[in-house]
Write a protein that holds these residues in place. Structure first.
Motif, PDB file in Angstrom:
ATOM      1  N   LYS A  10       0.855  -0.921  -0.026  1.00 50.29           N
ATOM      2  CA  LYS A  10      -0.021  -0.004  -0.010  1.00 50.29           C
ATOM      3  C   LYS A  10       0.699   1.233  -0.122  1.00 50.29           C
ATOM      4  N   PRO A  11       0.367   2.284  -0.796  1.00 51.67           N
ATOM      5  CA  PRO A  11       1.282   3.331  -0.827  1.00 51.67           C
ATOM      6  C   PRO A  11       1.587   4.143   0.580  1.00 51.67           C
ATOM      7  N   GLU A  12       0.746   3.912   1.589  1.00 53.99           N
ATOM      8  CA  GLU A  12       0.986   4.646   3.017  1.00 53.99           C
ATOM      9  C   GLU A  12       2.163   3.858   3.624  1.00 53.99           C
ATOM     10  N   ASN A  14       5.137   3.589   2.577  1.00 51.71           N
ATOM     11  CA  ASN A  14       6.335   4.816   2.267  1.00 51.71           C
ATOM     12  C   ASN A  14       6.553   5.411   3.419  1.00 51.71           C
ATOM     13  N   HIS A  48       8.777  -1.026  -6.208  1.00 52.57           N
ATOM     14  CA  HIS A  48       8.046   0.081  -5.612  1.00 52.57           C
ATOM     15  C   HIS A  48       9.272   1.088  -5.397  1.00 52.57           C
ATOM     16  N   GLU A  50       9.589   3.925  -4.742  1.00 54.55           N
ATOM     17  CA  GLU A  50       9.429   5.179  -4.062  1.00 54.55           C
ATOM     18  C   GLU A  50       9.347   4.584  -2.514  1.00 54.55           C
ATOM     19  N   PHE A  51       9.018   3.248  -2.469  1.00 58.13           N
ATOM     20  CA  PHE A  51       9.421   2.613  -1.038  1.00 58.13           C
ATOM     21  C   PHE A  51      10.684   2.345  -0.913  1.00 58.13           C
TER      22      PHE A  51
END
Length: 157
Positions: A10-12, A14, A48, A50-51
């Protein structure tokens, strides 16, 4: 269509991973936090970006603070502290106290910490390992009852 089950990333994650890494979390600890395997964490890093960037940002924030603190300790420091000081003025006439006044003033005190030799050596061994490594030579005697001798040479050239 890719094989395997769909990701539950999930993006959250990050923001969470950045905070955890700023607190020093390892990949194993991240896996525990997210209730995943370390391999899953590595897969998320690849899938991902960004992660992965959040992990690097979190670790860099704290590493930078620690490096700065170590450097300041190695160099020594000076700072100003403020302290309350009670002042008392007493007036006398003919050897007899006639008036007394007290007041509190805030004064600046200059404080200093000397350089820390161990921190300096640690810094240099990590920043310039070729010049600041410890070289240990072991000399062994053919006599088994003789104690071993050790020569430690610090190469500062």
């Amino acid at each position: 269509m890719p094989a395997g089950r769909p990701t539950d990333f999930k993006p959250e994650f990050n923001d969470q991973v950045e905070m955890l890494c700023a607190l020093g979390a390892t990949d194993d600890q991240l896996a525990t936090f997210f209730d995943k395997t370390e391999q899953t964490i590595n897969n998320w890093k690849k899938a991902h970006p960004e992660f992965f960037e959040a992990i690097k940002r979190g670790r860099l924030k704290t590493d930078t603070k620690v490096a700065d603190s170590l450097l300041q300790r190695a160099l020594g420091a000076e700072w100003i502290e403020q302290k309350e000081v009670k002042l008392k003025v007493t007036e006398y006439e003919n050897g007899k106290k006639v008036h007394e006044e007290e007041r509190v003033e805030i004064v600046d005190l200059k404080k200093a910490a000397p350089p820390d030799t161990v921190a300096g050596i640690f810094w240099l061994k990590n920043r310039r390992p070729k010049e600041w490594r410890d070289k240990v030579d072991h000399n062994h005697s053919s006599d088994p009852s003789a104690p071993p001798t050790f020569t430690i040479k610090i190469d500062n050239s």
